[in-house]
Motif scaffolding. Structure first.
Motif, mmCIF file in Angstrom:
data_model
loop_
_atom_site.group_PDB
_atom_site.id
_atom_site.type_symbol
_atom_site.label_atom_id
_atom_site.label_comp_id
_atom_site.label_asym_id
_atom_site.label_seq_id
_atom_site.Cartn_x
_atom_site.Cartn_y
_atom_site.Cartn_z
ATOM 1 N N ALA A 368 0.897 -1.037 0.226
ATOM 2 C CA ALA A 368 0.287 0.178 0.094
ATOM 3 C C ALA A 368 0.971 1.205 0.041
ATOM 4 C CB ALA A 368 -0.867 0.019 1.427
ATOM 5 N N LEU A 369 2.065 1.369 0.837
ATOM 6 C CA LEU A 369 2.865 2.491 1.006
ATOM 7 C C LEU A 369 3.372 2.669 -0.408
ATOM 8 C CD1 LEU A 369 4.037 2.081 4.593
ATOM 9 C CD2 LEU A 369 2.631 3.807 3.941
ATOM 10 N N ALA A 370 4.140 1.416 -0.959
ATOM 11 C CA ALA A 370 4.874 1.606 -2.143
ATOM 12 C C ALA A 370 4.072 1.846 -3.303
ATOM 13 C CB ALA A 370 5.695 0.057 -2.207
ATOM 14 N N THR A 371 2.891 1.292 -3.597
ATOM 15 C CA THR A 371 1.964 1.435 -5.008
ATOM 16 C C THR A 371 0.876 2.235 -4.972
ATOM 17 O OG1 THR A 371 0.592 -0.121 -4.296
ATOM 18 C CG2 THR A 371 2.886 -1.072 -5.163
ATOM 19 N N GLY A 372 0.526 2.614 -3.500
ATOM 20 C CA GLY A 372 -0.854 3.235 -3.518
ATOM 21 C C GLY A 372 -2.176 2.580 -3.404
ATOM 22 N N ARG A 373 -1.893 1.417 -3.743
ATOM 23 C CA ARG A 373 -3.055 0.527 -3.431
ATOM 24 C C ARG A 373 -3.880 0.435 -2.116
ATOM 25 N NH1 ARG A 373 -1.561 -5.385 -4.486
ATOM 26 N NH2 ARG A 373 -0.884 -4.393 -6.435
ATOM 27 N N ARG A 374 -4.734 1.020 -2.035
ATOM 28 C CA ARG A 374 -5.447 1.237 -0.710
ATOM 29 C C ARG A 374 -5.558 -0.264 0.125
ATOM 30 N NH1 ARG A 374 -9.811 6.285 -0.593
ATOM 31 N NH2 ARG A 374 -7.917 7.823 -1.164
ATOM 32 N N GLU A 375 -5.088 -0.183 1.300
ATOM 33 C CA GLU A 375 -5.519 -1.311 2.379
ATOM 34 C C GLU A 375 -5.922 -0.770 3.606
ATOM 35 O OE1 GLU A 375 -5.004 -4.406 2.112
ATOM 36 O OE2 GLU A 375 -3.879 -5.012 0.451
ATOM 37 N N ARG A 376 -6.647 -1.880 4.393
ATOM 38 C CA ARG A 376 -7.108 -1.731 5.675
ATOM 39 C C ARG A 376 -6.468 -2.554 6.505
ATOM 40 N NH1 ARG A 376 -13.079 0.004 6.631
ATOM 41 N NH2 ARG A 376 -13.312 -2.166 6.686
ATOM 42 N N MET A 377 -6.155 -2.006 7.783
ATOM 43 C CA MET A 377 -5.272 -2.959 8.548
ATOM 44 C C MET A 377 -5.202 -2.278 10.052
ATOM 45 S SD MET A 377 -1.533 -3.336 6.904
ATOM 46 C CE MET A 377 -2.363 -3.210 5.282
ATOM 47 N N ILE A 378 -5.161 -3.277 11.017
ATOM 48 C CA ILE A 378 -4.864 -2.622 12.664
ATOM 49 C C ILE A 378 -3.562 -2.529 12.679
ATOM 50 C CG2 ILE A 378 -5.351 -3.259 14.907
ATOM 51 C CD1 ILE A 378 -7.863 -4.764 13.923
ATOM 52 N N LEU A 379 -2.966 -1.269 13.073
ATOM 53 C CA LEU A 379 -1.721 -1.032 13.269
ATOM 54 C C LEU A 379 -1.456 -0.034 14.547
ATOM 55 C CD1 LEU A 379 -1.138 0.247 9.635
ATOM 56 C CD2 LEU A 379 -0.232 -1.900 10.478
ATOM 57 N N ASP A 380 -0.315 -0.034 15.040
ATOM 58 C CA ASP A 380 0.143 0.772 15.867
ATOM 59 C C ASP A 380 0.651 2.108 15.610
ATOM 60 O OD1 ASP A 380 0.075 -0.898 18.868
ATOM 61 O OD2 ASP A 380 0.674 -2.437 17.075
ATOM 62 N N VAL A 381 -0.116 2.755 15.728
ATOM 63 C CA VAL A 381 0.262 4.420 15.118
ATOM 64 C C VAL A 381 -0.006 5.467 16.369
ATOM 65 C CG1 VAL A 381 -0.539 3.820 12.865
ATOM 66 C CG2 VAL A 381 -2.534 4.774 14.692
ATOM 67 N N GLY A 382 0.480 6.767 15.843
ATOM 68 C CA GLY A 382 0.502 7.850 16.780
ATOM 69 C C GLY A 382 -0.952 8.454 17.045
ATOM 70 N N VAL A 409 -5.101 0.626 16.498
ATOM 71 C CA VAL A 409 -6.571 1.127 15.794
ATOM 72 C C VAL A 409 -6.529 0.892 14.233
ATOM 73 C CG1 VAL A 409 -7.137 2.863 17.259
ATOM 74 C CG2 VAL A 409 -5.980 3.346 15.121
ATOM 75 N N LEU A 410 -7.743 0.238 13.684
ATOM 76 C CA LEU A 410 -7.914 0.242 12.213
ATOM 77 C C LEU A 410 -7.565 1.566 11.388
ATOM 78 C CD1 LEU A 410 -8.898 -1.637 10.164
ATOM 79 C CD2 LEU A 410 -11.092 -0.448 10.196
ATOM 80 N N CYS A 411 -6.490 1.214 10.397
ATOM 81 C CA CYS A 411 -6.193 2.247 9.640
ATOM 82 C C CYS A 411 -6.207 2.031 8.112
ATOM 83 C CB CYS A 411 -4.553 2.325 9.816
ATOM 84 S SG CYS A 411 -4.170 2.776 11.532
ATOM 85 N N GLU A 412 -6.300 3.111 7.344
ATOM 86 C CA GLU A 412 -6.651 2.967 5.923
ATOM 87 C C GLU A 412 -4.868 3.391 5.342
ATOM 88 O OE1 GLU A 412 -8.672 5.496 2.828
ATOM 89 O OE2 GLU A 412 -9.712 3.619 3.050
ATOM 90 N N VAL A 413 -4.411 2.650 4.701
ATOM 91 C CA VAL A 413 -2.953 2.960 4.163
ATOM 92 C C VAL A 413 -3.062 3.061 2.695
ATOM 93 C CG1 VAL A 413 -0.639 2.178 4.433
ATOM 94 C CG2 VAL A 413 -2.274 1.377 6.136
ATOM 95 N N ASP A 414 -2.302 4.111 2.215
ATOM 96 C CA ASP A 414 -1.978 4.231 0.582
ATOM 97 C C ASP A 414 -0.561 4.865 0.487
ATOM 98 O OD1 ASP A 414 -2.323 7.016 1.543
ATOM 99 O OD2 ASP A 414 -4.389 7.119 1.116
ATOM 100 N N GLY A 415 -0.455 5.540 -0.584
ATOM 101 C CA GLY A 415 0.818 5.983 -1.062
ATOM 102 C C GLY A 415 0.951 7.344 -0.253
ATOM 103 N N ASP A 416 0.330 7.867 0.510
ATOM 104 C CA ASP A 416 0.436 9.130 1.290
ATOM 105 C C ASP A 416 0.838 8.883 2.507
ATOM 106 O OD1 ASP A 416 0.104 10.749 -1.081
ATOM 107 O OD2 ASP A 416 -2.120 10.890 -0.560
ATOM 108 N N GLY A 417 0.588 7.509 3.127
ATOM 109 C CA GLY A 417 0.909 7.101 4.563
ATOM 110 C C GLY A 417 -0.410 6.238 5.065
#
Length: 493
Positions: A368-382, A409-417
């Protein structure tokens, strides 16, 4: 694309290689650089990876096998990396046994990430994690760091002080919970199929799935009311169907240690070994046996890695396998099948053993970060992005917690972060558990960065599974005596 794995001699590293080589998401990684302080383990894991690659090629599953390099030099490994996986275990499995035994000797929970053992793990790990973060910032400032190192929440929080939003913590337990619920509902909850939304919130190893909305309807209350459905959810079996029903949420499996502390201590002390002792022996035996098998395979006339037989483990304890990779697979299955064994009255179900892991979540995150293809996943974030620390508290994920706190929490990930998704307000009881634990962990973070024995004492004493100045002092002295890293950090009187 270059991926660096710190702790590259670790037992799970071949799983990461396998995920990358099969290219399930279409992402192509050209180089995997393994770094570890233990050169012998690096050699063994490199040999296992050679076997994994040979098997994948023989099976026609090798889409884009990355080349593998190995080094004991941190700067060399990180330089030029696009992604860095941090998966270090300071002191190895042997240090984990000290974490466990010091606590158990005082009648407290002895566990890797929960309780005083988790704080001791953090105390000796945070200085190393900060050095990693400084090195990445210097020689690979554009890299994304994916932190696997436990205790993941507070370690990620420490690394964010240097790397900001470009470090993300990862754990497979919340995704495993969401997948089990999704199987019951026949919906891909993570992907958001049929408009699915999930509300999961907490700290690493202290979180809850509080709602599961599909087609506009929260399906969690009906699921909690159904005993047959709860029987299919590992977390409900561990913690108790009546409890999760009364609480109105499905907990992360590690809540077992908070809700059934006395039972956990009794089961651990009643076993011949702690989990750390089991893994120290199992992994020690594996690395020794794998080196012997590799030497045999290298002998003239021996079969190649790709032609090795996939034998089952021999219960007699004799060597079961004809190559390092087969020995690794056999050992891996035993490791996963006995995970949290002290919490179960039954063997772990095969669908839970094979329920996915860090490597698959990490690959999706990277893609997701490298290609911009959106993903949703639970991550440890600020709690809020690093560049908005002074924003009003109402704009944080959890307004009641500090802006720089790391949450799961659940996050959405794309090429912008990485973009955390909104959650409902947190109930007072859950908020209290989260704030009390993180306050203790932050005292340990202070001790790790300043060398303050007083801060370390406060951290141990105020942990919710300790809550005692006297026990906190005894824990501190025990860990100073048992861990050279902690003794050096805090100094001896």
């Amino acid at each position: 694309m270059k991926l660096t794995i710190l702790g590259g001699g670790g037992f799970r590293v071949p799983l990461v290689y396998e995920a990358m080589a099969t290219g399930a998401t279409g992402l192509q990684v050209d180089e995997i650089a393994l770094q570890d302080v233990d050169a012998a383990r690096l050699r063994t894991i490199t040999e296992v990876i050679d076997g994994v690659r040979a098997q994948l090629e023989a099976d026609g599953r090798a889409a884009h096998p990355p080349r593998v390099t190995a080094t004991t030099d941190l700067r060399e490994a990180v330089t030029g990396a696009d992604f860095v996986f941090s998966a270090v275990r300071v002191g190895g499995a042997e240090a984990r046994t000290v974490d466990e035994r010091v606590a158990l000797g005082l009648g407290l929970l002895g566990q890797e990430t929960i309780g005083p053992g988790g704080l001791a793990y953090a105390l000796r790990t945070i200085p190393v994690a900060l050095e990693i973060a400084r090195t990445v910032a210097e020689v690979a400032p554009a890299a994304w760091v994916i932190n696997f190192t436990n205790p993941a929440g507070i370690v990620t929080e420490a690394m964010r002080s240097i790397l900001g939003d470009r470090v993300v913590g990862i754990c497979d337990t919340p995704i495993g919970l969401v997948r089990r619920v999704g199987r019951l509902l026949d919906v891909d909850l993570v992907a958001g199929e049929r408009g699915a939304e999930v509300d999961y919130v907490g700290l690493n190893h202290l979180g809850w799935l509080r709602s599961v909305t599909v087609d506009g309807v929260d399906r969690l209350p009906a699921l909690l009311a159904d005993d047959a459905a709860l029987e299919e959810i590992e977390e409900a079996r561990l913690i108790g169907k009546d409890w999760v029903r009364a609480d109105g949420a499905l907990p992360n499996e590690y809540l077992y240690y908070y809700l059934h502390t006395a039972s956990a201590i009794e089961r651990i002390t009643g076993s011949a070994t702690t989990r750390g002792e089991f893994l120290a022996k199992q992994q020690g035996d594996f690395y020794l046996a794998a080196a012997d098998v590799a030497a045999d395979v290298a002998a003239p006339g021996a079969p190649t890695a790709g032609s090795a037989q996939h034998d089952d483990a021999d219960p007699s304890g004799e060597s079961c396998c004809s190559s390092p990779v087969d020995l690794w697979r056999s050992t891996l299955h035993e490791r996963e099948a006995t995970y949290m064994a002290e919490s179960r009255d039954e063997e772990r179900r095969e669908e839970d053993v094979a329920g996915g892991g860090y490597q698959e979540v990490a690959l999706r995150l990277m893609t997701a970060l490298a290609t911009g293809r959106r993903e949703r996943m639970i991550l440890d974030v600020g709690n809020i992005s690093a560049d908005r620390q002074d924003a009003p508290a109402a704009e944080r994920i959890v307004p009641e917690l500090p802006a720089d706190a790391v949450l799961e929490v659940l996050c959405e990930v794309d090429g912008d972060g990485v973009h955390p998704l909104p959650i409902a307000p947190i109930e007072l009881g859950r908020l209290g558990m989260m704030s009390t634990l993180r306050a203790a962990e932050r005292k340990i973070l202070e001790a790790a960065t300043t060398g303050s024995r007083e801060a370390a004492w406060l951290g141990f004493a105020t942990h919710p599974l300790v809550s005692s100045p006297e026990l906190g002092a005894k824990l501190l002295e025990g860990y100073i005596a048992g861990h050279p890293q902690i003794a050096e950090l805090l100094g001896r009187d």
